[in-house]
Write a protein that holds these residues in place. Structure first.
Motif, short mmCIF file in Angstrom:
data_model
loop_
_atom_site.label_atom_id
_atom_site.label_comp_id
_atom_site.label_asym_id
_atom_site.label_seq_id
_atom_site.Cartn_x
_atom_site.Cartn_y
_atom_site.Cartn_z
N ILE A 9 0.82 -1.22 0.00
CA ILE A 9 0.00 0.00 0.00
C ILE A 9 0.87 1.28 0.00
CG2 ILE A 9 -1.78 1.22 1.33
CD1 ILE A 9 -2.21 -1.69 2.67
N PRO A 10 0.64 2.19 -0.97
CA PRO A 10 1.48 3.39 -1.04
C PRO A 10 1.52 4.20 0.26
CG PRO A 10 0.04 3.23 -2.95
CD PRO A 10 -0.35 2.12 -2.05
N ALA A 11 0.39 4.25 0.99
CA ALA A 11 0.35 5.04 2.23
C ALA A 11 1.43 4.58 3.22
CB ALA A 11 -1.04 4.94 2.87
N ASP A 40 2.97 -3.84 -11.64
CA ASP A 40 3.24 -2.44 -11.96
C ASP A 40 1.90 -1.75 -12.17
OD1 ASP A 40 5.50 -0.46 -13.32
OD2 ASP A 40 3.49 -0.26 -14.16
N HIS A 41 1.66 -0.68 -11.38
CA HIS A 41 0.35 -0.02 -11.40
C HIS A 41 0.26 1.11 -12.42
CE1 HIS A 41 0.88 -1.96 -7.50
NE2 HIS A 41 -0.42 -1.95 -7.32
N GLY A 42 1.22 1.17 -13.35
CA GLY A 42 1.11 2.18 -14.41
C GLY A 42 2.35 3.04 -14.57
N GLY A 48 2.55 9.81 -8.08
CA GLY A 48 1.40 10.61 -7.69
C GLY A 48 0.78 10.20 -6.36
N TRP A 49 1.40 9.26 -5.63
CA TRP A 49 0.86 8.84 -4.34
C TRP A 49 1.45 9.66 -3.17
CZ3 TRP A 49 -3.10 5.49 -4.35
CH2 TRP A 49 -3.20 4.55 -5.37
N GLY A 50 2.41 10.52 -3.49
CA GLY A 50 3.02 11.33 -2.43
C GLY A 50 4.20 10.66 -1.75
N ASP A 68 7.78 0.52 -9.42
CA ASP A 68 6.79 1.35 -8.72
C ASP A 68 6.60 0.90 -7.27
OD1 ASP A 68 4.97 -0.78 -8.64
OD2 ASP A 68 3.37 0.30 -9.68
N HIS A 69 5.56 1.43 -6.61
CA HIS A 69 5.36 1.15 -5.17
C HIS A 69 5.18 -0.33 -4.89
CE1 HIS A 69 1.06 1.49 -6.42
NE2 HIS A 69 0.85 0.61 -5.45
N GLY A 70 4.73 -1.09 -5.89
CA GLY A 70 4.56 -2.53 -5.69
C GLY A 70 5.87 -3.19 -5.30
N SER A 126 -7.27 -8.61 0.49
CA SER A 126 -8.46 -8.11 -0.18
C SER A 126 -8.51 -6.58 -0.21
CB SER A 126 -9.73 -8.67 0.49
OG SER A 126 -9.79 -8.30 1.86
N HIS A 127 -8.85 -6.04 -1.33
CA HIS A 127 -9.15 -4.61 -1.44
C HIS A 127 -9.79 -4.27 -2.78
CE1 HIS A 127 -5.02 -4.88 -3.08
NE2 HIS A 127 -4.95 -3.61 -3.40
N GLN A 128 -10.59 -3.22 -2.73
CA GLN A 128 -11.17 -2.68 -3.96
C GLN A 128 -11.10 -1.16 -3.85
OE1 GLN A 128 -14.26 -4.55 -5.96
NE2 GLN A 128 -15.11 -2.70 -6.86
N LEU A 129 -10.40 -0.55 -4.79
CA LEU A 129 -10.12 0.88 -4.66
C LEU A 129 -11.20 1.76 -5.27
CD1 LEU A 129 -6.26 0.91 -5.38
CD2 LEU A 129 -7.46 0.79 -3.18
N ASP A 130 -12.01 1.21 -6.19
CA ASP A 130 -13.03 2.07 -6.79
C ASP A 130 -14.26 1.26 -7.18
OD1 ASP A 130 -12.11 0.68 -8.95
OD2 ASP A 130 -11.05 2.38 -9.86
N PRO A 177 -8.23 -1.87 8.62
CA PRO A 177 -7.72 -1.62 7.28
C PRO A 177 -6.46 -0.77 7.36
CG PRO A 177 -9.37 0.03 7.78
CD PRO A 177 -9.19 -0.81 9.02
N ILE A 178 -5.60 -0.91 6.40
CA ILE A 178 -4.57 0.10 6.15
C ILE A 178 -4.97 0.71 4.83
CG2 ILE A 178 -2.13 0.46 5.53
CD1 ILE A 178 -2.53 0.05 8.53
N SER A 179 -5.25 2.00 4.85
CA SER A 179 -5.87 2.65 3.71
C SER A 179 -7.13 1.85 3.37
CB SER A 179 -4.90 2.76 2.54
OG SER A 179 -5.49 3.46 1.47
N ASN A 180 -7.20 1.21 2.21
CA ASN A 180 -8.42 0.47 1.83
C ASN A 180 -8.24 -1.03 1.86
OD1 ASN A 180 -10.23 2.68 0.90
ND2 ASN A 180 -8.48 3.10 -0.40
C1 DHB Z 1 -3.87 0.78 -2.06
C2 DHB Z 1 -3.54 -0.59 -2.16
C3 DHB Z 1 -2.78 -1.04 -3.26
O1 DHB Z 1 -2.44 -2.35 -3.45
C4 DHB Z 1 -2.33 -0.15 -4.21
O2 DHB Z 1 -1.56 -0.63 -5.21
C5 DHB Z 1 -2.66 1.20 -4.12
C6 DHB Z 1 -3.44 1.66 -3.05
C7 DHB Z 1 -4.66 1.28 -0.90
O3 DHB Z 1 -5.25 0.51 -0.15
O4 DHB Z 1 -4.67 2.51 -0.72
#
Ligand code: DHB
Ligand code: FE
Length: 284
Positions: free
Chosen positions: A13-15, A58-60, A85-87, A124-126, A192-196, A267-270
Motif C-alpha cells: 500500500i502506497p500510504a 506495476d500499477h502504471g 502521484g501517491w506522495g 513502482d510502489h509494488g 483483499s481490497h477494492q479501490l473504486d 484496514p490500512i488505507s483500503n
Molecule cells: C492501495 C492498495 C494497493 O495495493 C495499491 O496498489 C494502491 C493503493 C490502498 O489501499 O490505498
C-alpha cells in the motif's frame, strides 16, 4: 547451486511509504501495523540474502494500460523509481542483478513462459514499498533485486494457477543456477481490497485469513480460483494474490516450509494488510 532461503509476502500500500517518509510509524493508526515487521527484518539480517526476486504488479509507472505485458522481468544492473502521484518520496536506485536474471530468462523461455525482458525498467510502489519495509531508511543497496512484474491491472490477467506455475519455473531456474548465492523471493500486494467502483472499500477478512492459512501447506486450494472469483471474494484489486502465489510457487520444490511469521491488520488505507514469512530448510 544458488539456494532459496524462503519467501516473504507483504502488502505494498502506497500510504505505508508515505508513513515511513514522514516518520509516522509510532502513531496510533500505524503502530500495530509496523510492529509486525521487525521479526521479518531480523530474519533477513541473520540470513544475509544476496538476491531478492520480487513478484509485484506495476500499477502504471512502467506499463500503463496501453501496453501491459502479462509477465515481465528485469535484467538490468539498476532500476530507478519515479513519482507515481501517491506522495511517496522518490527512492534511491535499486541495485539489479544480471547473471541470475539472464539465467532465469533463458530457463523461462525454454519452459514455455514467453516473458517480456526489460533492460531498463522503472519500479513502482509494488516493489519499492516492500523493499523499504524490509530495509528501512533505504538500506537495501547490498541486496541485488530481480523485479518480476505480473499483470494484475488490466483484464485478461494470468490465471492464479499460471502465476503459481510461473513462480515455480523461476524457483526451478534458481535451483539450477551454478552459483552460491542466497536468494529470497517476495510476493507483494493484497490482500483483499477494492479501490473504486460500487464496492470501493470492500475487504474480506475471513477470506484473507483463509488465504494465509493455505499459503503454508495447501496453495493448490488457492490456485483453483479464477481471477473473477478472486474479484468476487477479495475485491477488484484482490487479484494481487497472484503475486503471493507466484512467490509460493517458487518455493514449491523446497519441501515443507516453516511459517516463521504472520500478521494481518485491517484496514490500512483500503486494504487488508498481510505479512507472512515462509522459510525453507536452506535457512539457518
Ligand atoms: C492501495 C492498495 C494497493 O495495493 C495499491 O496498489 C494502491 C493503493 C490502498 O489501499 O490505498
Ligand atoms: Fe496494489
Amino acid at each position: 547451486m544458488a539456494k532459496l532461503l524462503g519467501g516473504i509476502a507483504t502488502s505494498h500500500i502506497p500510504a505505508i511509504g508515505v508513513a515511513m517518509d514522514q516518520g509516522l510509524e509510532n502513531t496510533p493508526y500505524w503502530k500495530e501495523f509496523f510492529e509486525a515487521y521487525p521479526p521479518v527484518r531480523d530474519w533477513l539480517y541473520t540470513q544475509e540474502p544476496d538476491i531478492a526476486i520480487i513478484f509485484y504488479n506495476d500499477h502504471g509507472l512502467e506499463f500503463f494500460h496501453d501496453r501491459k505485458p502479462t509477465f515481465a522481468m528485469g535484467a538490468a544492473a539498476q532500476y530507478e523509481n519515479a513519482d507515481e502521484g501517491w506522495g511517496i518520496a522518490e527512492i534511491p536506485p535499486v541495485t539489479g542483478e544480471t547473471e541470475l536474471s539472464w539465467h532465469i530468462v533463458n530457463h523461462l523461455i525454454e519452459h514455455d513462459f514467453d516473458i517480456t525482458v526489460c533492460q531498463e525498467m522503472k519500479v513502482d510502489h509494488g516493489l519499492t514499498v516492500p523493499l523499504t519495509l524490509m530495509w528501512p531508511g533505504h538500506k537495501y543497496g547490498h541486496v541485488k533485486v530481480i523485479p518480476v512484474a505480473i499483470n494484475c491491472e488490466r483484464h485478461p490477467m494470468p490465471k492464479p494457477s499460471r502465476s503459481y506455475a510461473f513462480g515455480k519455473a523461476i524457483g526451478d531456474a534458481v535451483r539450477s543456477f551454478a552459483g552460491d548465492q542466497k536468494v529470497i523471493v517476495m510476493g507483494t500486494g493484497g490482500l483483499s481490497h477494492q479501490l473504486d467502483g460500487q464496492r470501493a472499500g470492500f475487504i474480506n477478512k475471513p477470506f484473507d485469513l483463509y488465504c494465509m492459512d493455505k499459503m503454508v501447506d495447501e496453495p493448490e486450494l488457492l490456485t483453483c480460483y479464477s481471477n473473477y472469483e478472486l474479484v468476487e471474494k477479495a475485491g477488484a484489486q484482490g487479484v494481487e494474490l497472484n503475486m503471493w502465489l507466484a512467490m509460493r510457487g517458487a518455493l514449491e520444490g523446497e519441501g515443507k516450509l516453516k511459517e516463521l511469521h504472520r500478521s494481518y491488520h485491517l484496514p490500512i488505507s483500503n486494504t487488508g494488510a498481510g505479512l507472512q514469512l515462509l522459510a525453507t530448510d536452506n535457512a539457518r
